[in-house]
Each structure stands twice: as structure tokens, then as C-alpha cells.
Motif scaffolding. Structure first.
Motif, PDB file in Angstrom:
ATOM      1  N   ALA A 143       2.898 -99.767  46.278  1.00 60.12           N
ATOM      2  CA  ALA A 143       2.056-100.540  45.358  1.00 60.12           C
ATOM      3  C   ALA A 143       1.502-101.697  46.177  1.00 60.12           C
ATOM      4  O   ALA A 143       0.686-101.496  47.061  1.00 60.12           O
ATOM      5  N   GLY A 144       1.935-102.895  45.917  1.00 59.95           N
ATOM      6  CA  GLY A 144       1.570-104.015  46.767  1.00 59.95           C
ATOM      7  C   GLY A 144       0.132-104.483  46.592  1.00 59.95           C
ATOM      8  O   GLY A 144      -0.665-103.919  45.848  1.00 59.95           O
ATOM      9  N   LEU A 145      -0.171-105.530  47.331  1.00 61.32           N
ATOM     10  CA  LEU A 145      -1.435-106.230  47.174  1.00 61.32           C
ATOM     11  C   LEU A 145      -2.651-105.370  47.492  1.00 61.32           C
ATOM     12  O   LEU A 145      -3.689-105.486  46.862  1.00 61.32           O
ATOM     13  N   SER A 146      -2.530-104.519  48.478  1.00 65.12           N
ATOM     14  CA  SER A 146      -3.703-103.796  48.972  1.00 65.12           C
ATOM     15  C   SER A 146      -3.867-102.413  48.361  1.00 65.12           C
ATOM     16  O   SER A 146      -4.767-101.669  48.739  1.00 65.12           O
ATOM     17  N   VAL A 147      -2.997-102.057  47.413  1.00 68.59           N
ATOM     18  CA  VAL A 147      -3.048-100.706  46.834  1.00 68.59           C
ATOM     19  C   VAL A 147      -3.692-100.770  45.456  1.00 68.59           C
ATOM     20  O   VAL A 147      -3.196-101.449  44.554  1.00 68.59           O
ATOM     21  N   PRO A 148      -4.836-100.091  45.249  1.00 68.19           N
ATOM     22  CA  PRO A 148      -5.433-100.098  43.914  1.00 68.19           C
ATOM     23  C   PRO A 148      -4.546 -99.376  42.902  1.00 68.19           C
ATOM     24  O   PRO A 148      -4.063 -98.276  43.162  1.00 68.19           O
ATOM     25  N   THR A 149      -4.296-100.009  41.772  1.00 69.12           N
ATOM     26  CA  THR A 149      -3.407 -99.412  40.768  1.00 69.12           C
ATOM     27  C   THR A 149      -4.141 -99.002  39.498  1.00 69.12           C
ATOM     28  O   THR A 149      -3.593 -98.240  38.696  1.00 69.12           O
ATOM     29  N   GLY A 150      -5.337 -99.540  39.304  1.00 67.58           N
ATOM     30  CA  GLY A 150      -6.059 -99.233  38.078  1.00 67.58           C
ATOM     31  C   GLY A 150      -5.397 -99.780  36.837  1.00 67.58           C
ATOM     32  O   GLY A 150      -5.592 -99.270  35.731  1.00 67.58           O
ATOM     33  N   PRO A 167       4.867-110.309  37.368  1.00 68.31           N
ATOM     34  CA  PRO A 167       4.354-110.850  38.624  1.00 68.31           C
ATOM     35  C   PRO A 167       2.952-110.326  38.916  1.00 68.31           C
ATOM     36  O   PRO A 167       2.580-109.222  38.513  1.00 68.31           O
ATOM     37  N   PHE A 168       2.175-111.121  39.666  1.00 65.41           N
ATOM     38  CA  PHE A 168       0.764-110.782  39.834  1.00 65.41           C
ATOM     39  C   PHE A 168       0.517-109.629  40.808  1.00 65.41           C
ATOM     40  O   PHE A 168      -0.611-109.150  40.912  1.00 65.41           O
ATOM     41  N   VAL A 169       1.554-109.183  41.508  1.00 65.38           N
ATOM     42  CA  VAL A 169       1.444-107.999  42.366  1.00 65.38           C
ATOM     43  C   VAL A 169       2.482-106.988  41.909  1.00 65.38           C
ATOM     44  O   VAL A 169       3.651-107.331  41.715  1.00 65.38           O
ATOM     45  N   PHE A 170       2.063-105.748  41.715  1.00 60.28           N
ATOM     46  CA  PHE A 170       2.989-104.682  41.337  1.00 60.28           C
ATOM     47  C   PHE A 170       3.780-104.224  42.566  1.00 60.28           C
ATOM     48  O   PHE A 170       3.287-104.261  43.691  1.00 60.28           O
ATOM     49  N   SER A 171       5.014-103.773  42.344  1.00 54.84           N
ATOM     50  CA  SER A 171       5.870-103.376  43.466  1.00 54.84           C
ATOM     51  C   SER A 171       6.876-102.335  43.002  1.00 54.84           C
ATOM     52  O   SER A 171       7.315-102.347  41.855  1.00 54.84           O
ATOM     53  N   CYS A 172       7.260-101.454  43.934  1.00 51.70           N
ATOM     54  CA  CYS A 172       8.158-100.358  43.577  1.00 51.70           C
ATOM     55  C   CYS A 172       9.607-100.808  43.442  1.00 51.70           C
ATOM     56  O   CYS A 172      10.396-100.206  42.722  1.00 51.70           O
TER      57      CYS A 172
END
Length: 344
Positions: free
Chosen positions: A106-113, A84-89
Motif C-alpha cells: 500500500a503506502g504513499l506511492s501506491v494508488p488505492t482508489g 491514518p492518512f496513508v494506508f498500510s498492510c
């Protein structure tokens, strides 16, 4: 590894980039099977501020798990996964409620690198909460359909669901891109009887008819509003999907929605202000939609892809090697392709 980077408007290059590695025990490293160019990738393609470091591109992919962190339990090396295009816990309250886009960690607004999906390899943070294992092989002919579950099919479904589409409802879809066409497919699956597709590209609207559109309106603006109202008995439609994201499309949506209806927006808005005053208030029009939590919809949508009941992968009309990603952007920007699939 090879990866697509954007450096400014119209400037996409495929470069040699460092391969990702496990950074956290909840990570996985993925090898890309297929990725693609999204209509939303064209927004920075038009307006990105030039950046000498470049920006890693892409957010849609199906991949093979190459390596997992010590805490990963739900996938293993060799598994084929939809990403999925957004990462999630997967465990916070928003994830449990099916709104993974607002995941607290995680989510849309959290930078994950994590880097982009238009690459040979990618790091996947929060692998257990994000990756969706599917029992297929890398050469499965349904791969294009599986790829739509990472974004565009789930986004079209989100439009239909948040709009309240059901039997007996008239639906208008504004936009004949991949999301708009899959919103048509989703509206048909949910029982809509009249589905009006507003688009002017014949090959795309023909696919829209195949997906379930009963009518096509090519006109825009006031002429388009008048044409839709004529089709719907003068009152407008119960549900209107804005799959474009530009202000004229939203204004057109308000023009064709009936009193008490719903405008659902899934095209990424390219404006900060729009009409939400008396024109919406007095007619009891609901504004819905938003960023689609596609991870929440895969359970419902995957069976149809696997058994061939639906063919969302038909939105891919071009396939290119990853090294030709810049050409994929050009084709989509020039409307010479609907959606371009990339293979490393």
C-alpha cells in the motif's frame, strides 16, 4: 453520498458521488464522523491543473466501521476508528519497522482508489493494517484531538522525533500552521527547554505559547535568522523544524541551525532543488524528516489525548458541515482559520 471534489485552483465543490463498496476481502467501508481540511490541501488549491472529472479530496478522518471484508479481523461494524492518512498492510518489513508510509503493498506511492476523507463514506483498503480502533462513542468531546492523530499531531511528533529533540536542546519551529504548532507541543513533551516559534499570526502564536513555545519570532529571512541567533547565544538551535515546505523556509532553517544540528522537514516540499552543498556539509548539519508514519505513533500519543493531558484538538478553530467544505478551504487560504473540521 456527499463528497468534496477539487476541479482546479480555488474550485472545490461538494457533489453527489457513488457510495463505496467492499472490493477486496481486506477492505472496510467507513462512515465519517469528522474530517478536515489540511494545509497540504491548499497546495493543489493554488496550483492544480484543471480536471473536468475532479479529484476526491481529504486524507484525515475519524470514522465508524460500517462493513468489513471477509478477511478483516481487527475491526468490526460499529467500531470507531482513527484512519491514518496513508494506508498500510501492517505485515511487510517496512510496516513492522514503523515506516508504514513505505508499505510494500500500500503506502504513499501506491494508488488505492479509496477516495478522499472529505466525504460521508469511504472505502478503507488494508483495514487490519491501517485502522486504529478506539473505545469511544461518536459524540465523544475528544473527537477533535482524535482527529489530529490521523495526521497533524503525528506529523508534528515525527518532526520532533526525527530531529532528535530531548532535554537540553534548543528547538526552532518555522511555521505557525497546525503541524508547526503540534511540533511545538511535541518538542515540549520530549523535554526541549527553549522552543522558538517563527510565525506572525497572533492567534496562532498565542496557541503556540500555550503548547510550550518559550519565544516567538515574527521576522522572516535574514532578520528572522538574526533574531533566532540572538535568542540562542549566537550559535543557532540544535533542532530546526521546517513545517512550511517552501524553499525560503528551508533556507531560513539552514540559517538558524547550529553546527552539528538537525533540520527536520515535515512541510510537503513545494520545490525540487534546494541548498544541500557546502553550507550543510561543512557545518555537519543533518537533514531529516519526511512523510510521517503516523500509524506508528498512535500508541504513544493516544493516551494523552484520552486522559486530557494534552489538547492537540485546539488547532481546530472552525467547524463546518461537509456541504460547506469550499468555505473551509477559503477560510484557511485567507488565514481566517487555522484548521477547519468538517462533519457530514
Amino acid at each position: 453520498m456527499r463528497a468534496a471534489y477539487m476541479y482546479g485552483p480555488g474550485d472545490v465543490r461538494v457533489i453527489d458521488a457513488p457510495e463505496p463498496r467492499i472490493e477486496q476481502p481486506t477492505d472496510a467501508v467507513l462512515r465519517t464522523i469528522v474530517a478536515c481540511v489540511c494545509g497540504s490541501d491548499l497546495h493543489p488549491y493554488h496550483s492544480m491543473k484543471p480536471n473536468t472529472a475532479g479529484r476526491s479530496m481529504g486524507h484525515e478522518m475519524v470514522a465508524v466501521v460500517e462493513e468489513i471484508g471477509a478477511d478483516v479481523r481487527t475491526v468490526a461494524p460499529g467500531d470507531v476508528v482513527i484512519v491514518p492518512f496513508v494506508f498500510s498492510c501492517g505485515v511487510c518489513d517496512f510496516c513492522r519497522e514503523g515506516l508504514q508510509t513505505s508499505c510494500r503493498v500500500a503506502g504513499l506511492s501506491v494508488p488505492t482508489g479509496a477516495g478522499g476523507a472529505q466525504a460521508q463514506y469511504r472505502r478503507a483498503p488494508f483495514a487490519d493494517g491501517t485502522l486504529y480502533r478506539v473505545d469511544v462513542t461518536e459524540d465523544d468531546e475528544r473527537m477533535p484531538g482524535l482527529l489530529t492523530l490521523s495526521d497533524v499531531y503525528g506529523t508534528g511528533w515525527h518532526a520532533a522525533v526525527t530531529g532528535g529533540v530531548r532535554a537540553g536542546k534548543d528547538v526552532v519551529v518555522i511555521g505557525d500552521g497546525a503541524v508547526g504548532l503540534l511540533a511545538v507541543l511535541s518538542a515540549r513533551q520530549l523535554g526541549a527547554e527553549r522552543i522558538v516559534l517563527m510565525g506572525r499570526h497572533r492567534a496562532r502564536t498565542d496557541l503556540g505559547r500555550r503548547f510550550g513555545a518559550t519565544d516567538v519570532v515574527a521576522e522572516r529571512g535574514e532578520d528572522g535568522v538574526a533574531a533566532v541567533r540572538d535568542l540562542t547565544g549566537g550559535d543557532g538551535a540544535h533542532v530546526v523544524v521546517d513545517a512550511v515546505g517552501h524553499l525560503p523556509a528551508y533556507e531560513q532553517a539552514l540559517g538558524v541551525v547550529r553546527a552539528g544540528g538537525t533540520v527536520t522537514r515535515v512541510g510537503v516540499p513545494q520545490y525540487s532543488d534546494g541548498p544541500v552543498g557546502r553550507v550543510q556539509f561543512e557545518r555537519n548539519v543533518t537533514i531529516a524528516g519526511g512523510v510521517a508514519p503516523v500509524r506508528a505513533y498512535i500508541d504513544a500519543l493516544l493516551p494523552g489525548v484520552l486522559d486530557g493531558t494534552v489538547d492537540p484538538g485546539a488547532v481546530f478553530d472552525r467547524e463546518l458541515p461537509l456541504d460547506d467544505a469550499a468555505e473551509g478551504y477559503r477560510l484557511m487560504d485567507d488565514r481566517d482559520a487555522l484548521k477547519v473540521m468538517l462533519r457530514p
